[in-house]
Design an enzyme around this catalytic site. Structure first.
Site, PDB file in Angstrom:
ATOM      1  CE1 TYR A  94      -4.239   1.629   0.955  1.00  9.89           C
ATOM      2  CE2 TYR A  94      -2.780   3.063   2.205  1.00  9.89           C
ATOM      3  CZ  TYR A  94      -4.026   2.804   1.644  1.00  9.89           C
ATOM      4  OH  TYR A  94      -5.049   3.710   1.779  1.00  9.89           O
ATOM      5  CD  GLN A 146      -2.207   7.232   2.389  1.00  8.42           C
ATOM      6  OE1 GLN A 146      -3.113   6.402   2.300  1.00  8.42           O
ATOM      7  NE2 GLN A 146      -2.107   8.048   3.414  1.00  8.42           N
ATOM      8  CB  THR A 147       3.640   7.788   3.576  1.00  9.53           C
ATOM      9  OG1 THR A 147       4.190   6.471   3.588  1.00  9.53           O
ATOM     10  CG2 THR A 147       2.502   7.862   4.555  1.00  9.53           C
ATOM     11  N   GLY A 192       5.293  -0.814   4.001  1.00  4.79           N
ATOM     12  CA  GLY A 192       5.793  -2.117   4.410  1.00  4.79           C
ATOM     13  C   GLY A 192       5.618  -3.129   3.290  1.00  4.79           C
ATOM     14  N   GLY A 211      17.723  -2.785  36.079  1.00  2.00           N
ATOM     15  CA  GLY A 211      18.738  -2.949  35.046  1.00  2.00           C
ATOM     16  C   GLY A 211      18.425  -4.059  34.058  1.00  2.00           C
ATOM     17  CD  GLN A 269       8.537  -1.962  40.979  1.00  4.30           C
ATOM     18  OE1 GLN A 269       9.279  -1.012  41.246  1.00  4.30           O
ATOM     19  NE2 GLN A 269       8.796  -2.802  39.995  1.00  4.30           N
ATOM     20  NE  ARG A 318       8.049   4.038  38.394  1.00  2.00           N
ATOM     21  CZ  ARG A 318       9.318   3.623  38.300  1.00  2.00           C
ATOM     22  NH1 ARG A 318       9.920   3.095  39.365  1.00  2.00           N
ATOM     23  NH2 ARG A 318       9.974   3.704  37.161  1.00  2.00           N
ATOM     24  CD  GLU A 325      -4.595   3.416   9.543  1.00  2.00           C
ATOM     25  OE1 GLU A 325      -5.584   4.161   9.512  1.00  2.00           O
ATOM     26  OE2 GLU A 325      -4.135   2.844   8.548  1.00  2.00           O
ATOM     27  CB  SER A 329      -0.399  13.271   8.692  1.00  2.00           C
ATOM     28  OG  SER A 329       0.454  12.787   9.687  1.00  2.00           O
TER      29      SER A 329
END
Lengths: 651, 651
Positions: B111, B113-114, B153, B387, B316, B319, B410, B120
């Site tokens: 596909y 397009q860009t 792609g 780490g 912890q 988050r 998208e 965009s």
């Protein structure tokens, strides 16, 4: 005649690949497989060292050269950790024996502290060093799998020696963690010595990035070293441990008292360097994103004219300019920290420890704040470049991957805010009224009564440009958050339990304190003379963007502590928008002022000349996949599929 | 007898490397150089296709199989973009010609397009398709460097055909962007056809990750295609363009009217899929971080006992658990969006377009919200692993690198919030009082008078568990932010200028609206019957964590709109902490419930059995650097350095 290259004709005549001949090239780094990548790094390190020796560079000049090579390498650990460990913790004798070898790189050393199961908590290390009085030796041993040394840079493939941290065992008794100089590899053939298992720990985040470093794994099977390879001067490893210790010939342990504060001096040094680095990394990313935002156009075309430069969009400005401002803010706070370190050193020589706890808390907090903002900021800059930021040739993926460990090493960022900064804040609050006057960056707590009572005076947007007004706002916010969490803490019977339960709030209070420091140092900087036409005005605008974008992002803090009214917060936002307009025409020049060469930036999107698209196009063809028309695997896996012959194909 | 492997003896007898024999192995992906990596992907794609054909899998089953292969490949574009473009935009005839070839993969499509200079903004594309009436052909051409197709792609090395978007030029007149089927490569020998320059655009972010895809560059030099390869049914490309158009044999352009809304139907479909994916990616990262947080211990050892599990630390939890809650929230909102898409499709068949604008805005906003949170959340999960999260064997670096493009493709996330959601909100606000009743997720705006006036009733922490209370809070916040920015907009003489100037505020209002949607769908879900002992209670706790953590993070919004008092915000925070305690003992089981196999997760830190350290140790030795004791380059670049012989060495 700008844009004409008068030597283009000469360059066209060249009959060789000039890129390939450049020793320090970086543009191919993200394409190389690990072994080749690592080999290139060894080549650069050797070449740099050759130049350093030939040109008789000083240690400082040599370190600058390594900085510009801009690639993590085993030499970083040799010069930055191994040698300083011996200098700092070795006795005179030990220094006389080991340092000349290390200075000439006749031995290469690394710093083997962390283990597979033990990171931040040095006290939890499991490797043992058991004294054998019969032979006057220590036996270094890895008793468990989790005690394997893990992560040390330079260890995996290159280092001949290591400073190894291990639990000292004397006559069955554990005397805690100490450092030992241990040879790992033969100086003849580089094979690992008996009892030593050593290798690389494998691929890390990103292309290129830290994969140029041989972070390693190391196990000891009863490795014997002479007693005089224990570092016996003083050992300081984490915020918690300070020992000055010796083991005698008889296997007795002697420990002498040394002011605990000396430890902090070293940590202040290491962390202020990290803050300076943060400014550098963030400014690189911002430089790339700003230049490309001025090159790139999207939408907004009027009557078939060119589209709008994306840097003209307020959404782009509101994400990019606060990061630009932060890069400058971190530079100034970094310069101030350099001064602070010198001041602390001077005072230590006079046995004046009074400013040390504050300097320690402040550098720990700024390390945490600046590295977190920088890591997130690099990724934000990548997103600000749209799709092309995802290409390695933009430079941003590698910059992110190579930078993010800074959030974890030398103290995990959250742990630092909680255990160093927040503890210091709570202690300061608890001592208010005791007559002990807070000093340095925490001095504002001495005006706690005013700060708890005052109300913001802002009446129009421009009032937000008054430094005193801004400082009071950030001081009031920080002070009130600290006091509020201290009050909640006092409701707990067990203080440590309360500290654990409220730790998320404590971290927020600590961050507020650290942001205040950066704001105040930026403002202080602007109260000095600043040379150059218009320079001061631009820095003032950036300073405004820095604090007003923080204020907007954290307006909940300012509102919930009732310092601001919603109306005043809205005025701050209006002023912020107007500063974006001030900075807009200067944005590209503000990043040019970072003065990075195109080679150093290593980013096609961030090219000085903005010639992005032809160079992106050119670079694409260098990918290994483009070496052949048919990709490897076409005949086995694509052709049979297209020809409907998969059922007979060998896959 | 848990933990015993009754087949271990048998496995020991094997005389070959079972890992190497596994076709779909992923554990070596981050170590492979690009060409080998790509070849492996071709192999997996061929093998999967072979199985799909042999087992006669349906299209849906085949797509599930590709999902579990879990590796970006050219087949994604062939099935996901090329075929749907022909189905959606091709005439009956075109479909009859091309689809059977594509379904059998006798041709492979992408596909295109860009372009290099145009992402965009589809209207800015430069590639031209000029009709030549003499030969009844279109001439496809790339007039500038920036018109080079860039990013598609599958284009770089594999596709034989492409749907190419180009400006239709008839008799010198530009009729805007249309789609054309263009053959790129020979079906005989895969060489590129005359006039076509095609290749890969180079390395992208991360190890493995999207480097398995041949994103490509493509230039046309006057390439001729028959007229009947212009897609002539209807063309819909961006939010802005809808054309149903034909070019006649005489070169005349015919365009018919089709309800513009049809476009939105397709976009709703694509974006609701992206939301479902976001939930999947975030839950993978959360699964890894949660399991390893329960395995990993740091600090807090009492009397030499084991250290504290890091999952027990409130920092912890504060988050990690909001991300765990978000993963569930996105799953439910994704399921609801699936229903919404079906509802929209049903209505379109009945010519009922009434809900479409709302559904379009809502899917665009949720695409933006969920992908941003997921991208940041994966990186946060990586940091939460300390780490070791930086090692590729943790799985997290690749998960991040492969996921982040979702924030850009998208529809760029910021552009979507601004141009779709915020515009929709402003339109809704402007129509309030006009009698037109807002429907669906924006229905709350119909109660605008109440929402502008009401005050929060919360008096104790537990009040924050009342769904009605929470909904009102999020509705009041979203409504007040929209109304406030609408009022500021009305002060501008030129509305578009105001929209540009206030775009950062508009984005914030849009995000508040989208967060409300997720909160309300989570709450709705909990009002249904939910089977299984204790399941509902856990989901209620997660729902509470989801909205209270949002409320805490954005408390500035709630406070500045004067809906909440600071005291009520503090109570929300208290309740949030207590919910962390509720979830803590269930955390590992809550991620087990995602039901990911160890193979799919591909993370040593996230192993189901928690046997992390031995497996990390084992994996390290597989790095290419460990194939030899002496690294490549030792003899040239390390030995001469150690032996002080650099001055004579050839570097």
């Amino acid at each position: 005649m700008e844009g004409v290259d008068y030597l283009a004709g000469e360059r066209k005549k060249a009959e060789f690949d000039v890129q390939a001949m450049k020793v320090f090239r970086k543009d191919d780094r993200t394409m190389l497989p690990r072994k080749e990548l690592f080999k290139q790094t060894l080549r650069k390190a050797a070449y740099a060292w050759k130049r350093i020796v030939e040109l008789r560079l000083s240690e400082e000049e040599a370190s600058k050269l390594r900085f510009y090579v801009d690639e993590p390498a085993y030499t970083d650990l040799h010069w930055g950790m191994f040698i300083p460990a011996i200098k700092g913790q070795g006795t005179e004798e030990q220094q006389q024996k080991w340092l000349p070898l290390a200075y000439k790189m006749q031995i290469i050393g690394c710093y083997a502290q962390t283990e597979l199961g033990h990171g931040s908590n040095v006290q939890g290390l499991e490797t043992t060093a058991t004294f054998d009085p019969h032979t006057d030796e220590f036996i270094i041993h890895s008793p468990t799998l989790t005690s394997s040394k893990w992560w040390p840079g330079g260890l995996g493939k290159i280092s001949t020696h290591a400073v190894v941290y291990a639990r000292l065992i004397l006559d069955g008794k554990d005397h805690g963690v100490h450092g030992f100089i241990v040879q790992l590899r033969s100086l003849e053939d580089h094979s690992s010595l008996q009892g030593i298992t050593v290798g690389d720990i494998g691929m890390k985040f990103g292309n290129g990035a830290y994969n140029t470093m041989d972070n390693g794994v190391l196990r000891f099977d009863h490795v014997r070293i002479p007693r005089n390879q224990m570092l016996m001067r003083h050992i300081f490893i984490s915020d918690a441990i300070l020992l000055v210790s010796q083991v005698t010939r008889e296997g007795k342990y002697k420990q002498s008292d040394v002011p605990r504060q000396l430890v902090y001096g070293t940590m202040v040094y290491v962390r202020q360097r990290i803050v300076a680095d943060a400014s550098c990394y963030l400014s690189r990313a911002v430089c790339i994103a700003t230049r490309y935002s001025a090159v790139r156009r999207q939408f907004g075309s009027q009557n078939g004219g060119p589209e709008t430069q994306v840097i003209d969009y307020k959404t782009q400005q509101s994400r990019l300019f606060p990061l630009l401002a932060s890069a400058y803010a971190f530079r100034f706070v970094g310069e101030w920290l350099e001064w602070l370190y010198m001041d602390v050193t001077r005072r230590l020589k006079d046995n004046d420890f009074s400013t040390l706890p504050e300097a320690h808390a402040c550098t720990a907090g700024l390390k945490s704040l600046t590295t977190s903002v920088t890591a997130d900021g690099i990724e934000e800059c990548r997103k600000l470049c749209g799709g092309h930021g995802y290409l390695c040739s933009s430079g941003l993926p590698e910059l992110f991957a190579v930078y993010v460990p800074a959030c974890t090493y030398e103290g995990d960022n959250v742990v630092l805010q909680l255990q160093v900064v927040a503890r210091f804040l709570m202690k300061t609050v608890s001592q208010l009224g005791s007559g002990k006057q807070p000093v340095g960056t925490i001095a504002y707590m001495g005006r706690i009564e005013h700060l708890m009572q005052c109300r913001c005076n802002v009446q129009k947007a421009e009032d937000w440009l008054k430094p005193d007004q801004v400082l009071e706002a950030f001081e009031a916010r920080a002070a009130r958050m600290s006091v509020s969490v201290a009050r909640n803490l006092s409701k707990f019977a067990n203080p440590e339990e309360g500290f654990a339960e409220l730790s998320a709030d404590l971290v927020e209070a600590a961050v507020a304190h650290c942001q205040l420091i950066v704001v105040s140092k930026f403002i202080e900087k602007l109260q000095q003379n600043i040379a150059g036409e218009g320079v001061k005005q631009q820095l003032e605008a950036l300073c405004g963007i820095y604090y007003l974008s923080l204020l907007h992002k954290h307006q909940g803090d300012f509102l919930s502590t009732s310092y601001l009214t919603p109306k005043q917060a809205a005025l701050a936002n209006d002023q912020l928008r107007s500063l974006y307009t001030t900075v807009r025409p200067n944005a590209v020049s503000l990043v040019d002022a970072f003065n990075y060469s195109d080679h150093f930036l290593n980013s096609i999107l961030g090219r000085y000349d903005g010639n992005v698209y032809p160079k992106l196009y050119e670079a694409a063809w260098k990918d290994p996949l483009n070496e052949t028309v048919l990709p490897d695997g076409y005949h086995e896996y694509v052709k049979p599929l297209l020809k409907q012959q998969l059922h007979t194909a060998r896959l």
